[in-house]
Design a protein around this motif. Structure first.
Motif, short mmCIF file in Angstrom:
data_model
loop_
_atom_site.label_atom_id
_atom_site.label_comp_id
_atom_site.label_asym_id
_atom_site.label_seq_id
_atom_site.Cartn_x
_atom_site.Cartn_y
_atom_site.Cartn_z
N LYS A 52 0.95 -1.28 -0.01
CA LYS A 52 -0.15 0.12 -0.23
C LYS A 52 0.96 1.36 -0.02
O LYS A 52 0.64 2.05 -0.65
CB LYS A 52 -0.79 -0.10 1.19
N LEU A 53 1.94 1.35 0.92
CA LEU A 53 2.74 2.16 0.97
C LEU A 53 3.45 2.70 -0.50
O LEU A 53 3.74 3.77 -0.77
CB LEU A 53 3.85 2.13 1.84
N MET A 54 3.85 1.49 -1.07
CA MET A 54 4.65 1.56 -2.43
C MET A 54 3.73 2.18 -3.55
O MET A 54 4.14 2.92 -4.37
CB MET A 54 5.36 0.28 -2.91
N LEU A 55 2.64 1.68 -3.52
CA LEU A 55 1.59 2.27 -4.40
C LEU A 55 1.32 3.46 -4.21
O LEU A 55 1.33 4.30 -5.12
CB LEU A 55 0.16 1.41 -4.42
N SER A 56 1.22 4.13 -3.07
CA SER A 56 0.86 5.49 -2.84
C SER A 56 2.21 6.16 -3.10
O SER A 56 2.14 7.25 -3.91
CB SER A 56 0.44 5.58 -1.51
N TYR A 57 3.25 6.08 -2.59
CA TYR A 57 4.31 7.01 -2.56
C TYR A 57 5.08 7.00 -3.74
O TYR A 57 5.30 7.96 -4.11
CB TYR A 57 5.36 6.20 -1.33
N PHE A 58 5.36 5.85 -4.53
CA PHE A 58 5.94 5.93 -5.83
C PHE A 58 4.94 5.91 -6.85
O PHE A 58 5.42 5.98 -8.24
CB PHE A 58 6.69 4.46 -5.87
N ASN A 59 3.65 5.85 -6.69
CA ASN A 59 2.66 6.15 -7.62
C ASN A 59 2.81 4.90 -8.64
O ASN A 59 2.74 4.98 -9.97
CB ASN A 59 2.82 7.36 -8.43
N ALA A 60 3.18 3.80 -8.10
CA ALA A 60 3.35 2.56 -8.95
C ALA A 60 2.32 2.10 -9.55
O ALA A 60 1.30 1.80 -9.30
CB ALA A 60 4.14 1.43 -8.05
N ASP A 61 2.73 1.62 -10.91
CA ASP A 61 1.34 0.84 -11.86
C ASP A 61 1.38 -0.67 -11.20
O ASP A 61 0.27 -1.08 -11.42
CB ASP A 61 1.93 0.75 -13.09
N LYS A 62 2.17 -1.19 -10.65
CA LYS A 62 2.00 -2.63 -10.21
C LYS A 62 3.17 -2.91 -9.14
O LYS A 62 4.25 -2.48 -9.21
CB LYS A 62 2.57 -3.53 -11.27
N ILE A 63 2.97 -3.73 -8.25
CA ILE A 63 3.64 -4.12 -6.96
C ILE A 63 3.92 -5.77 -7.29
O ILE A 63 2.98 -6.44 -7.62
CB ILE A 63 3.08 -4.01 -5.70
N ASN A 64 4.98 -6.00 -7.33
CA ASN A 64 5.31 -7.53 -7.41
C ASN A 64 5.85 -8.00 -6.26
O ASN A 64 6.94 -7.34 -5.36
CB ASN A 64 6.58 -7.58 -8.52
N ILE A 65 5.20 -9.21 -5.83
CA ILE A 65 5.67 -9.77 -4.50
C ILE A 65 6.00 -11.36 -4.80
O ILE A 65 5.46 -11.87 -5.61
CB ILE A 65 4.36 -9.73 -3.67
N ALA A 66 7.17 -11.70 -4.42
CA ALA A 66 7.71 -13.01 -4.71
C ALA A 66 8.40 -13.54 -3.48
O ALA A 66 9.25 -12.76 -2.82
CB ALA A 66 8.40 -12.96 -6.18
N SER A 67 8.71 -14.93 -3.53
CA SER A 67 9.52 -15.54 -2.56
C SER A 67 10.50 -16.40 -3.29
O SER A 67 9.91 -17.38 -4.19
CB SER A 67 8.49 -16.59 -1.67
N PHE A 68 11.90 -16.10 -3.11
CA PHE A 68 12.57 -16.87 -4.33
C PHE A 68 13.52 -17.60 -3.19
O PHE A 68 13.98 -16.92 -1.98
CB PHE A 68 13.45 -16.23 -5.21
N GLY A 69 13.94 -18.70 -3.19
CA GLY A 69 14.89 -19.26 -2.38
C GLY A 69 16.20 -20.03 -3.04
O GLY A 69 16.78 -21.02 -2.72
N ASN A 70 16.54 -19.58 -4.27
CA ASN A 70 17.35 -20.18 -4.97
C ASN A 70 19.00 -19.61 -4.67
O ASN A 70 19.98 -20.54 -4.84
CB ASN A 70 17.26 -19.88 -6.53
N LEU A 71 19.13 -18.50 -4.14
CA LEU A 71 20.54 -18.25 -3.88
C LEU A 71 20.71 -18.10 -2.20
O LEU A 71 21.63 -18.33 -1.56
CB LEU A 71 20.58 -16.57 -4.33
N LEU A 72 19.48 -17.53 -1.51
CA LEU A 72 19.71 -17.28 -0.01
C LEU A 72 18.56 -18.37 0.75
O LEU A 72 17.39 -18.05 0.54
CB LEU A 72 19.30 -15.84 0.25
N PRO A 73 19.28 -19.54 1.28
CA PRO A 73 18.32 -20.36 1.97
C PRO A 73 17.68 -19.90 3.36
O PRO A 73 17.93 -20.57 4.17
CB PRO A 73 19.21 -21.56 1.79
N GLN A 74 16.94 -18.74 3.20
CA GLN A 74 16.15 -18.67 4.33
C GLN A 74 15.05 -17.85 4.08
O GLN A 74 14.72 -17.24 2.56
CB GLN A 74 17.01 -17.35 4.90
#
Length: 81
Positions: A52-74
């Motif tokens: 919500k903050l990123m959409l508002s502050y940066f006037n972003a068109d889209k927010i991408n949310i992801a969980s990757f575990g390929n480089l950092l095993p945490q």
């Protein structure tokens, strides 16, 4: 660079040309299924607020949310505008 932490999570800024935040579990665990209910709730609470903050502050068109575990095993999540 750490911008926030509590007993459950750590939030960092990823050096990048785009707005990019990462949310880590404070405990060093590999899988989301290993998170406690409290950790899972806190992760999604932080993701919701950050999106919500990123959409508002940066006037972003889209927010991408992801969980990757390929480089950092945490367990961690990326939130990018």
């Amino acid at each position: 660079m750490t911008i926030y932490q509590n007993d459950l999570v750590i939030i960092t800024i990823e050096p990048s040309e785009i707005p990019w935040i990462k949310v880590f579990t404070k405990r060093k665990i590999k899988e989301f299924s290993e998170c406690t209910v409290a950790e899972k709730c806190e992760i999604f609470r932080i993701i919701d607020i950050t999106e919500k903050l990123m959409l508002s502050y940066f006037n972003a068109d889209k927010i991408n949310i992801a969980s990757f575990g390929n480089l950092l095993p945490q367990v961690h999540w990326h939130i990018m505008a």
